[in-house]
Design a protein around this motif. Structure first.
Motif, short mmCIF file in Angstrom:
data_model
loop_
_atom_site.label_atom_id
_atom_site.label_comp_id
_atom_site.label_asym_id
_atom_site.label_seq_id
_atom_site.Cartn_x
_atom_site.Cartn_y
_atom_site.Cartn_z
N LYS A 141 0.79 -1.22 0.00
CA LYS A 141 0.00 0.00 0.00
C LYS A 141 0.83 1.28 0.00
O LYS A 141 0.35 2.34 -0.41
CB LYS A 141 -0.94 0.00 1.21
N ASP A 142 2.08 1.23 0.47
CA ASP A 142 2.91 2.44 0.46
C ASP A 142 3.27 2.88 -0.95
O ASP A 142 3.71 4.00 -1.17
CB ASP A 142 4.19 2.21 1.27
N TYR A 177 -4.88 5.44 0.75
CA TYR A 177 -3.49 5.25 0.30
C TYR A 177 -3.35 5.51 -1.21
O TYR A 177 -2.27 5.83 -1.68
CB TYR A 177 -3.02 3.83 0.61
N LEU A 232 -0.28 10.64 5.77
CA LEU A 232 0.41 10.08 4.61
C LEU A 232 1.15 11.19 3.86
O LEU A 232 0.70 12.34 3.84
CB LEU A 232 -0.58 9.39 3.67
#
Length: 393
Positions: A141-142, A177, A232
Motif C-alpha cells: 500500500k505504500d 493510500y 500520509l
C-alpha cells in the motif's frame, strides 16, 4: 418505373426475412436472431419460418454460452469467474425475454431455465477472487499504484456483492493510500507585487483550488498546513510564480462617420423657367464622432508541478493575461435632424478603471485559468509521471 416494380417484391422479401431473424442467423448473430424471431412469434405465433429460426437460434445460444463457460473454467485465467458470470447473465437475459413470448414457450415445451441461483453463486466466486487480489495488492500500500490497484479490486467486489465481508472498510483504507496528494503552495513572494496585490491574488488562487471540486476521486489538493497534518506523505507540489506586470497604459481616439437624415428638408429655393420659385428639398447631413478611452494592463505567471518522490518537474506552463477597460461616447456636428432622433451616448465617466481594478480582473482570470489547466492535468491521474528536462529557474 418498371425496374422499381421489379425490385419492390425483392425488397419486401429481404425485409420480411430480416423481421424473422433469418439474416442474423445466417451471419452467426444468434442472440439477435433469437430476439428478432421471438418478437415475430409474439405477433404471429404460426409463422413457421420464424419458428425454425427461433429454435435454431435458441439451441446455438445455449451451446455457445455453455461452451464458453466450460472453457473459461478450464483455462483458469485471472478473474475467470467474472467471464463465467457474464456468460450466465447473457443466458439469463435470453431466458427472461422468452417469458413474454407464449409461442416460444410452447415450442420449447418447457418453462425457461432460470440461472438466477447459479449467477449468485458465481458472483460470490468472482467476489472472492477480486477480494484476494485486493488484499495482495494492498500489502504494498505504500506504493500508490498498488494502493490504487487494491482500490479498484475492492470496488469491483462491492459491485459484485454489496455486503461482502469487510469490503467497505477495505475500500476506505485503500482509497486513502491511493489518493494522489498535491500540495498547492502559496505564491512565491515577488517584490514586483505589493502586499495588497499579493494577498488578493493568493485569495483568488485559494478559492479556486480549495472551494471547487476535485478533478478525480483519487486526487486531493491540499494547502501546506493540511499536508503537514496528513498521516500520509504528499506526492506532488504545485508552485506558482508571479513573473511580472506592465504599468497601466491609456489611449484615446475617435472615428468620424457622415450621417444624413432619412427625410428630405428644405435647404433653399431655386427658379424654374426664370419665373417660378420652388423649394429645394434634400437630406440634411452631419458628422457623428465616436470617441473612446481605453486603459490596459498585462501580467504574467508561471507554474510547475514537482514530483516529490523523484525530485523533478513533471509539468510546466505559464499564464499571460490582460485586462482592459474601455468607454465610448459620441459627439455631433452639423444639422441635428441628420441624427433621425438618435440619442447620443453620454459623456465619459468621472471614475475610469484604476490600475488596482485591472489587476483584480487579471488575478481572477489567472486563478481560474491555472486551476482549470491543473484540473485537466489531473483529470485522469497516472500511476507514474514523466520527468521534464530541467530549466534554469
Amino acid at each position: 418505373m418498371k425496374q422499381i416494380h421489379l425490385l419492390l417484391p425483392l425488397l419486401i422479401f429481404i425485409l420480411y426475412g430480416c423481421a424473422r431473424g433469418e439474416k442474423a442467423l445466417q451471419k452467426g448473430k444468434y442472440d439477435q436472431a433469437l430476439r428478432v424471431s421471438a418478437n415475430r412469434l409474439k405477433r404471429h405465433s404460426s409463422d413457421t419460418k420464424a419458428q425454425k429460426v427461433f429454435m435454431a437460434a435458441h439451441k446455438e445460444t445455449e451451446r455457445i454460452y455453455q461452451s464458453n463457460i466450460q472453457r473459461y473454467i478450464a483455462e483458469n485465467q485471472p478473474f475467470k469467474w467474472e467471464s463465467v458470470l457474464y456468460q450466465y447473465q447473457q443466458l439469463q437475459k435470453n431466458q427472461e425475454a422468452l417469458t413474454k413470448c407464449k409461442a416460444c414457450l410452447e415450442l420449447l415445451n418447457s418453462p425457461p431455465n432460470s440461472y438466477a441461483e447459479i449467477i449468485e453463486k458465481v458472483k460470490t466466486l468472482a467476489a472472492d477472487e477480486r477480494y484476494q487480489a485486493g488484499l495482495e495488492a494492498f500489502k504494498h500500500k505504500d506504493n500508490r499504484a498498488f494502493a490504487e490497484e487494491a482500490f479498484d479490486h475492492f470496488l469491483k467486489v462491492k459491485q459484485l456483492s454489496k455486503s461482502y465481508k469487510d469490503v467497505d472498510d477495505n475500500l476506505i483504507s485503500a482509497k486513502e493510500y491511493a489518493v494522489l496528494r498535491i500540495v498547492i503552495e502559496p505564491l512565491t513572494e515577488d517584490e514586483r507585487l505589493s502586499d495588497a496585490e499579493y494577498e488578493y491574488l493568493q485569495k483568488q488562487m485559494d478559492e479556486e483550488f480549495f472551494e471547487n471540486r476535485s478533478p478525480h476521486e483519487l486526487v486531493r489538493f491540499q494547502n501546506p498546513a493540511a499536508a503537514q497534518e496528513d498521516s500520509l506523505p504528499s506526492h506532488h507540489v504545485l508552485r506558482i510564480y508571479f513573473t511580472g506586470q506592465s504599468s497601466l497604459r491609456e489611449s484615446t481616439g475617435s472615428t468620424d462617420v457622415t450621417v444624413e437624415s432619412s427625410t428630405k428638408y428644405k435647404v433653399g429655393t431655386k427658379k424654374i423657367n426664370d419665373t417660378t420659385l420652388v423649394d429645394v428639398m434634400e437630406p440634411v447631413k452631419g458628422t457623428l464622432t465616436t470617441n473612446y478611452r481605453k486603459r490596459e494592463k498585462n501580467a504574467e505567471l508561471e507554474y510547475e508541478i514537482i514530483d516529490l518522490d523523484n525530485d523533478c518537474v513533471i509539468h510546466r506552463d505559464g499564464f499571460r493575461g490582460s485586462a482592459e477597460w474601455k468607454e465610448e461616447w459620441e459627439t455631433f456636428s452639423g444639422d441635428e435632424r441628420a441624427l433621425n432622433g438618435k440619442v447620443l451616448t453620454s459623456s465619459p465617466t468621472l471614475f475610469p478603471a484604476s490600475d488596482w481594478d485591472l489587476f483584480k480582473d487579471i488575478s481572477r482570470s489567472a486563478a481560474r485559468q491555472i486551476y482549470y489547466r491543473i484540473h485537466y492535468f489531473y483529470k485522469k491521474p497516472l500511476p507514474v509521471y514523466t520527468c521534464l528536462p530541467k530549466n534554469s529557474r
